[in-house]
Design a protein around this motif. Structure first.
Motif, short mmCIF file in Angstrom:
data_model
loop_
_atom_site.label_atom_id
_atom_site.label_comp_id
_atom_site.label_asym_id
_atom_site.label_seq_id
_atom_site.Cartn_x
_atom_site.Cartn_y
_atom_site.Cartn_z
N ASP A 80 -29.87 36.17 -28.36
CA ASP A 80 -28.83 36.95 -29.03
C ASP A 80 -27.48 36.30 -28.73
O ASP A 80 -27.10 36.16 -27.59
N GLY A 81 -26.82 35.84 -29.73
CA GLY A 81 -25.53 35.20 -29.54
C GLY A 81 -25.66 33.72 -29.24
O GLY A 81 -26.68 33.09 -29.51
N GLN A 82 -24.59 33.18 -28.69
CA GLN A 82 -24.52 31.76 -28.36
C GLN A 82 -24.42 31.60 -26.85
O GLN A 82 -23.96 32.50 -26.15
N ALA A 140 -31.29 30.70 -27.14
CA ALA A 140 -30.47 31.91 -27.15
C ALA A 140 -31.20 32.97 -27.98
O ALA A 140 -31.59 32.71 -29.12
N TYR A 158 -25.29 25.27 -28.54
CA TYR A 158 -24.94 26.68 -28.58
C TYR A 158 -26.15 27.60 -28.71
O TYR A 158 -26.08 28.76 -28.36
N ASP A 159 -27.28 27.06 -29.19
CA ASP A 159 -28.46 27.90 -29.39
C ASP A 159 -29.64 27.56 -28.49
O ASP A 159 -30.65 28.25 -28.51
N ASP A 194 -22.45 30.12 -24.96
CA ASP A 194 -21.14 30.24 -24.34
C ASP A 194 -20.56 31.65 -24.45
O ASP A 194 -19.42 31.89 -24.08
N SER A 195 -21.39 32.62 -24.92
CA SER A 195 -20.94 34.01 -25.03
C SER A 195 -21.28 34.78 -23.76
O SER A 195 -22.40 34.66 -23.25
N VAL A 205 -25.02 36.63 -22.83
CA VAL A 205 -26.07 36.15 -23.74
C VAL A 205 -27.43 36.23 -23.06
O VAL A 205 -27.58 35.97 -21.87
N THR A 225 -30.87 37.40 -18.95
CA THR A 225 -29.50 37.00 -19.25
C THR A 225 -29.29 35.62 -18.64
O THR A 225 -29.85 35.31 -17.57
#
Length: 134
Positions: A61-63, A59, A35-36, A65-66, A69, A14
């Motif tokens: 799974d997700g972005q 990333a 973001y990725d 800034d999530s 992630v 994570t």
């Protein structure tokens, strides 16, 4: 840029866990994130440019800034950026200089790396691997 042999490529963590373990060691999330994808950077030295150990990640799974992630490491490498001298001598004092110098194009984005920086990068990478595999 010189790629370094590592146990990290392909491993997932994570982003929160990585921040908790790597930031106290001196790593920062590099300014080139999106973001990725992104990287953890360790500034080895700033003589004649900047020498960094870079731990890139994407990333999984997700972005980025999530919350929660998960990211997957790519191949670590050491690099040197040599920036142009004297672009704006007027802006070289105080906090104001950073707002100009950060936009300067590198004189040599793949500057030659001295052996001492490669050795330092390998040592730092080993320490990060031990911390993350503990």
């Amino acid at each position: 840029m010189i790629e370094l042999s590592s146990t990290l490529p392909g491993k997932s963590y994570t982003l929160y866990e990585l921040e908790q373990k790597l930031k106290p060691m001196g790593y920062v999330i590099g300014g080139n994130w999106d973001y990725d994808h992104g990287s953890f950077d360790y500034k080895i030295d700033d003589q004649g440019g900047y020498q960094f150990l870079r731990l890139p990640f994407v990333a999984a799974d997700g972005q980025l800034d999530s919350p929660g992630v998960t990211v997957r490491f790519g191949q670590p490498y050491v690099l040197s950026h040599v920036y142009q001298q004297g672009l704006d001598e007027e802006a070289s004092a105080g906090n104001f200089s950073g707002s100009f110098n950060q936009f300067a194009e590198p004189e040599d984005p793949d500057g030659r790396l001295k052996e001492k920086y490669i050795i330092s990068a390998k040592r730092l990478l080993e320490e990060a691997e031990k911390m993350l595999n503990a």
